[in-house]
Write a protein that holds these residues in place. Structure first.
Motif, PDB file in Angstrom:
ATOM      1  N   LYS A 437      36.467  52.774  37.321  1.00  0.00           N
ATOM      2  CA  LYS A 437      36.413  52.509  38.758  1.00  0.00           C
ATOM      3  C   LYS A 437      34.995  52.490  39.327  1.00  0.00           C
ATOM      4  O   LYS A 437      34.796  52.060  40.462  1.00  0.00           O
ATOM      5  CB  LYS A 437      37.217  53.573  39.522  1.00  0.00           C
ATOM      6  CG  LYS A 437      38.715  53.390  39.464  1.00  0.00           C
ATOM      7  CD  LYS A 437      39.359  54.420  40.373  1.00  0.00           C
ATOM      8  CE  LYS A 437      40.867  54.216  40.454  1.00  0.00           C
ATOM      9  NZ  LYS A 437      41.482  55.210  41.361  1.00  0.00           N
ATOM     10  N   GLU A 679      44.173  44.429  42.588  1.00  0.00           N
ATOM     11  CA  GLU A 679      43.843  45.832  42.817  1.00  0.00           C
ATOM     12  C   GLU A 679      43.458  46.563  41.537  1.00  0.00           C
ATOM     13  O   GLU A 679      43.111  47.744  41.576  1.00  0.00           O
ATOM     14  CB  GLU A 679      45.045  46.531  43.469  1.00  0.00           C
ATOM     15  CG  GLU A 679      45.410  45.921  44.826  1.00  0.00           C
ATOM     16  CD  GLU A 679      46.749  46.413  45.348  1.00  0.00           C
ATOM     17  OE1 GLU A 679      47.280  47.390  44.768  1.00  0.00           O
ATOM     18  OE2 GLU A 679      47.263  45.821  46.313  1.00  0.00           O
ATOM     19  N   GLN A 680      43.498  45.887  40.398  1.00  0.00           N
ATOM     20  CA  GLN A 680      43.122  46.524  39.147  1.00  0.00           C
ATOM     21  C   GLN A 680      41.612  46.571  38.960  1.00  0.00           C
ATOM     22  O   GLN A 680      41.100  47.382  38.199  1.00  0.00           O
ATOM     23  CB  GLN A 680      43.759  45.779  37.963  1.00  0.00           C
ATOM     24  CG  GLN A 680      45.277  45.735  37.996  1.00  0.00           C
ATOM     25  CD  GLN A 680      45.886  47.125  38.125  1.00  0.00           C
ATOM     26  OE1 GLN A 680      45.550  48.047  37.379  1.00  0.00           O
ATOM     27  NE2 GLN A 680      46.787  47.278  39.092  1.00  0.00           N
ATOM     28  N   LEU A 685      39.753  46.288  44.494  1.00  0.00           N
ATOM     29  CA  LEU A 685      40.511  47.368  45.128  1.00  0.00           C
ATOM     30  C   LEU A 685      39.820  47.841  46.399  1.00  0.00           C
ATOM     31  O   LEU A 685      40.459  47.979  47.459  1.00  0.00           O
ATOM     32  CB  LEU A 685      40.667  48.526  44.142  1.00  0.00           C
ATOM     33  CG  LEU A 685      41.292  49.814  44.678  1.00  0.00           C
ATOM     34  CD1 LEU A 685      42.732  49.581  45.111  1.00  0.00           C
ATOM     35  CD2 LEU A 685      41.218  50.924  43.627  1.00  0.00           C
ATOM     36  N   LYS A 744      47.865  53.862  50.789  1.00  0.00           N
ATOM     37  CA  LYS A 744      47.894  53.999  49.329  1.00  0.00           C
ATOM     38  C   LYS A 744      46.667  53.334  48.711  1.00  0.00           C
ATOM     39  O   LYS A 744      46.018  53.883  47.813  1.00  0.00           O
ATOM     40  CB  LYS A 744      49.174  53.371  48.775  1.00  0.00           C
ATOM     41  CG  LYS A 744      49.296  53.449  47.266  1.00  0.00           C
ATOM     42  CD  LYS A 744      50.564  52.743  46.784  1.00  0.00           C
ATOM     43  CE  LYS A 744      50.633  52.741  45.255  1.00  0.00           C
ATOM     44  NZ  LYS A 744      51.817  52.004  44.756  1.00  0.00           N
ATOM     45  N   LEU A 745      46.363  52.138  49.219  1.00  0.00           N
ATOM     46  CA  LEU A 745      45.163  51.439  48.746  1.00  0.00           C
ATOM     47  C   LEU A 745      43.899  52.238  49.057  1.00  0.00           C
ATOM     48  O   LEU A 745      43.012  52.377  48.215  1.00  0.00           O
ATOM     49  CB  LEU A 745      45.056  50.073  49.410  1.00  0.00           C
ATOM     50  CG  LEU A 745      45.754  48.880  48.770  1.00  0.00           C
ATOM     51  CD1 LEU A 745      45.456  47.629  49.588  1.00  0.00           C
ATOM     52  CD2 LEU A 745      45.322  48.683  47.332  1.00  0.00           C
ATOM     53  N   GLU A 748      43.600  55.198  46.758  1.00  0.00           N
ATOM     54  CA  GLU A 748      43.267  54.770  45.395  1.00  0.00           C
ATOM     55  C   GLU A 748      41.811  54.316  45.318  1.00  0.00           C
ATOM     56  O   GLU A 748      41.122  54.567  44.323  1.00  0.00           O
ATOM     57  CB  GLU A 748      44.203  53.631  44.972  1.00  0.00           C
ATOM     58  CG  GLU A 748      44.067  53.204  43.530  1.00  0.00           C
ATOM     59  CD  GLU A 748      44.468  54.277  42.542  1.00  0.00           C
ATOM     60  OE1 GLU A 748      43.965  54.233  41.400  1.00  0.00           O
ATOM     61  OE2 GLU A 748      45.263  55.168  42.898  1.00  0.00           O
ATOM     62  N   SER A 751      39.454  57.311  45.221  1.00  0.00           N
ATOM     63  CA  SER A 751      39.672  58.221  44.101  1.00  0.00           C
ATOM     64  C   SER A 751      38.740  57.878  42.947  1.00  0.00           C
ATOM     65  O   SER A 751      38.246  56.753  42.817  1.00  0.00           O
ATOM     66  CB  SER A 751      41.132  58.140  43.630  1.00  0.00           C
ATOM     67  OG  SER A 751      42.022  58.531  44.659  1.00  0.00           O
ATOM     68  N   ASP A 753      37.812  58.342  38.556  1.00  0.00           N
ATOM     69  CA  ASP A 753      38.460  58.382  37.257  1.00  0.00           C
ATOM     70  C   ASP A 753      38.513  59.804  36.721  1.00  0.00           C
ATOM     71  O   ASP A 753      37.625  60.625  36.954  1.00  0.00           O
ATOM     72  CB  ASP A 753      37.693  57.502  36.267  1.00  0.00           C
ATOM     73  CG  ASP A 753      37.725  56.044  36.651  1.00  0.00           C
ATOM     74  OD1 ASP A 753      38.792  55.420  36.519  1.00  0.00           O
ATOM     75  OD2 ASP A 753      36.675  55.531  37.105  1.00  0.00           O
TER      76      ASP A 753
END
Length: 760
Positions: A437, A679-680, A685, A744-745, A748, A751, A753
């Protein structure tokens, strides 16, 4: 009255009659001049004469012609170049997983290597007639920048064959036979090149390389021929572990006089297949954990034929000049491209993150402490893009402006270091946890590499920018040095005499002009443009005059010692650098249609550059050995003090506002930043979370107002607040669903790793 007339006549005779002037004025001054300025070594002479003087000459001489600057064509991509950006470059970016490349494979995947070779990524500068792409410098720069925003490893792998290396040297100096054989092979990927210059004890002082080539007789392809017996030991050579053809720089000697009377021929460049007997590709280096190929090469008593010299035997001993000229062009493309990519990525992602990340119920981008750092990111990124475009544009004019490219290399890599430090401060924990990320970490690890290579930054700032600028850009100094080095003393004196009067007139003109502009604050200087930028042209012209005068006084009083007074000369180099940087921003602003939205970025860069110029002059005056001269110079140039200030807070806030919301200015300033699809991808993201939070602002404000009115709970997780707002009828069920997805997005995106025990 009679005395005054006699004085005037005497002065007219002294200055107007050449034999008298030479005997009584020029000869004594010439004698002192030769003492205080020791003769240049051959390598110094070649370095000073290499490359071209461009806009830097106008700035150094105190009379910048702004109209001329604005008449330089705006660099732009051709249809072929844009198609390559849209197709091949985007395909490549989709193939790259930088975390996997750097942290796991420590190499590009084989399919990526194959794609780079097949699609001509290594042949961007090779002419189409040899199977290359034949791209411009601006295309080369733009492609490398775009790739670097996705993967530094891939960008470095692409940029090296298109920078200083066999391809560029062959194009400029190779024989027809060498070009016909090697360039098609380099273009289609059959051969991968590297260039070996640096060794364990020869880095910035490339002229001090210990590697040797001795002219002798030996056997080649079953025949006895005159060739070169080589011994070398090189380090830090990018692409060396995978190279099939080695460009090699060495010192060439002819002890037996097989080529002529000259025993020490000088630095020479040769092209050698790595499969040739005795050529060793040694161990691989691991630069800052990056995965691009970098390593060693060495050889002992390796015999090669003379026609492997790049350019053939006629170019024996001309390698230093070749290297300086090619390096000055490459220095203006590759590393500035990497630095600019850093700015584009950091600006876009930091703007998104500072909006998405919240503390105390507010986006952290609302806090002025964060805005101060974020404004630096955005402001410097605008300056980086302006310098990238202007410098690449100079190279596309078929110039090799050594001083300009040194300025670009040093300041742009330092600016990228500042940008990444600020981006890390704002991202905080999000930046320091390495994992898939993290879109900043590998760029941060790569900054010291850019600082170090192609002329270490300390060397570039302290020796190259002013040292080369003072001789190349000054209208008379290089010619005076050449006169002093003339073995025919009488001819040298005649040359010097012709230059002296003009030099004195130049210095006197600058003196009176500096005083006038200081007293009037440059109010009467001309500006080519009206509006908010007009005052900047006037002040830059004033500082250009100040540099010309200060440089002259410094060289006059310190002579050869100025070269050793690196802290002093570097400050004058900083003045020249910021004059160029400010010029680039003004041209960029005009070339892009004087966009109103750009003005905060323009003000930021121009005010910053003027403040840095003032700081450099202040440091120079405070440390100049002669206190009397220092005080006089300061009072002459700044009679009312140095009044330049760093950008005001409101300008910084305007920059933050522009980059903290979706819009044209944000897209335009960060157009080279790769944004992954879906979003991966970490950038995709963060971007999606940023956009959805902006779209949800009306609902979020309604929820915040309800919390303040006590209709729903305060200081609860956002998920609970959304649920309560839906129950209270503050948002509809459809809006609540969108808000839950947005949250949620958001969560994420902020956040980091983590790894299971044993996974690492």
């Amino acid at each position: 009255m009679n005395l005054l007339l006699i004085l005037i006549i005497t002065l007219a005779v002294l200055l107007g009659v050449p034999p008298i002037r030479r005997a009584l004025i020029s000869a004594p001054i010439f004698k002192v001049f030769k003492k205080i300025l020791p003769p240049l070594s051959e390598t110094e002479q070649q370095a000073m004469e290499a490359g071209d003087v461009w806009w830097d000459g106008d700035l150094f001489q105190g009379k910048p012609d702004w109209q001329k600057m604005h008449q330089y064509p705006k660099p732009k991509l051709s249809e072929d170049e844009q198609a390559f950006m849209d197709e091949q470059v985007e395909t490549l970016l989709a193939m790259l997983d930088d975390y996997d490349i750097v942290q796991k494979k420590r190499d590009l995947p084989e399919k990526v290597w194959d794609y780079l070779k097949q699609e001509g990524f290594f042949a961007m500068i090779i002419p189409k007639s040899y199977g290359g792409r034949g791209f411009s410098a601006i295309a080369n720069s733009t492609i490398v920048s775009r790739i670097a925003s996705r993967s530094l490893t891939a960008a470095v792998t692409v940029m090296v064959p298109n920078s200083l290396g066999p391809g560029e040297l062959l194009m400029h100096y190779g024989t027809d036979q060498q070009k016909d054989y090697w360039l098609p092979r380099l273009a289609d990927g059959r051969d991968v090149p590297c260039f070996a210059l640096t060794g364990p004890e020869a880095g910035s002082d490339a002229g001090g390389i210990p590697d040797t080539g001795v002219i002798c007789r030996g056997e080649f392809e079953g025949k006895e021929v005159v060739g070169i017996r080589l011994n070398w030991d090189k380090r830090y050579i990018t692409l060396s572990p995978v190279a099939t053809v080695l460009g090699l720089a060495f010192k060439m000697f002819d002890p037996d006089g097989l080529l002529g009377d000259k025993k020490d021929i000088g630095i020479t460049c040769a092209l050698i297949p790595t499969s040739h007997p005795g050529v060793e590709i040694g161990d691989r280096h691991f630069p800052m954990g990056m995965a691009f190929m970098n390593g060693t090469t060495y050889g002992k008593d390796v015999f090669i034929p003379l026609d492997w010299i790049i350019g053939g035997p006629d170019y024996a001993g001309r390698g230093w000049r070749m290297l300086v000229e090619c390096l000055s062009a490459g220095r203006g493309i590759s590393l500035p491209a990497l630095a600019t990519a850093t700015g584009h990525l950091a600006s876009r992602m930091t703007g998104a993150y500072s909006y998405v990340r919240q503390q105390f119920g507010l986006s952290i981008g609302k806090f002025e402490g964060v805005q101060e750092a974020f404004a630096r990111i955005g402001g410097l990124t605008y300056g980086l893009e302006a310098m990238r475009v202007m410098t690449a544009g100079a190279i596309d004019l078929k110039l090799s402006p050594g001083v300009v490219t040194a300025i670009a290399k040093y300041h742009m890599t330092e600016m990228s270091r500042t940008i990444l430090n600020d981006a890390f401060d704002i991202h905080a924990g999000r930046a320091i946890q390495l994992g898939p990320k993290n879109y900043l970490a590998h760029g941060y690890m790569g900054v010291p590499i850019s600082i170090t290579v192609e002329g270490a930054n300390i060397l570039t700032r302290n020796l190259m920018i002013f040292g080369q600028g003072a001789t190349r850009c000054h209208p008379y100094v290089l010619a005076e040095l050449q006169a002093a080095a003339n073995p025919d003393a009488n001819e040298g004196l005649q040359q010097f005499d012709g230059l002296l009067l003009r030099h004195v007139g130049f210095a006197l003109g600058n003196t009176f002009s500096c005083l006038w502009q200081g007293l009037t604050a440059a109010a009467f200087n001309k500006s080519p443009m009206a509006g908010e930028t007009a005052r900047y042209y006037k002040q830059l012209s004033r500082m250009s005059r100040a540099l010309a005068l200060t440089a002259d006084i410094s060289m006059l009083m310190l002579g050869g010692d100025l070269k050793r007074k690196e802290m002093l000369s570097a400050r004058l180099g900083d003045v020249l650098s910021h004059l160029y940087m400010a010029s680039a921003v003004l041209k960029f602003y005009e070339d892009n249609g004087r966009q109103q939205a750009d003005l905060p970025f323009v003000h930021y860069n121009l005010q910053r550059s003027l403040a840095e110029i003032g700081r450099a002059f202040d440091g120079f005056f405070a440390n100049f050995p002669s206190r009397v001269v220092a005080v006089l110079l300061k009072r002459l140039i700044f009679p009312f003090g140095i009044g330049y200030k760093m950008p005001a807070d409101d300008i910084c806030m305007d920059i933050c506002d522009a980059l903290s919301k979706p819009g044209v200015i944000r897209d335009r300033l960060t157009h080279l930043c790769y944004i992954g699809e879906g979003e991966q991808d970490p950038t995709g993201l963060m971007e999606q979370a940023f956009i959805e939070m902006h779209q949800a602002q009306p609902q979020l404000k309604a929820i915040l107002l309800a919390q303040r009115d006590g209709k729903i709970s305060r200081k609860v997780p956002m998920e609970q607040a959304i649920t309560e707002a839906e129950a209270a009828g503050i948002v509809t069920s459809e809006q609540a669903e969108q808000l839950h997805h947005m949250n949620k997005l958001r969560f994420e995106a902020i956040s980091v790793d983590s790894f299971k025990p044993g996974e690492l």
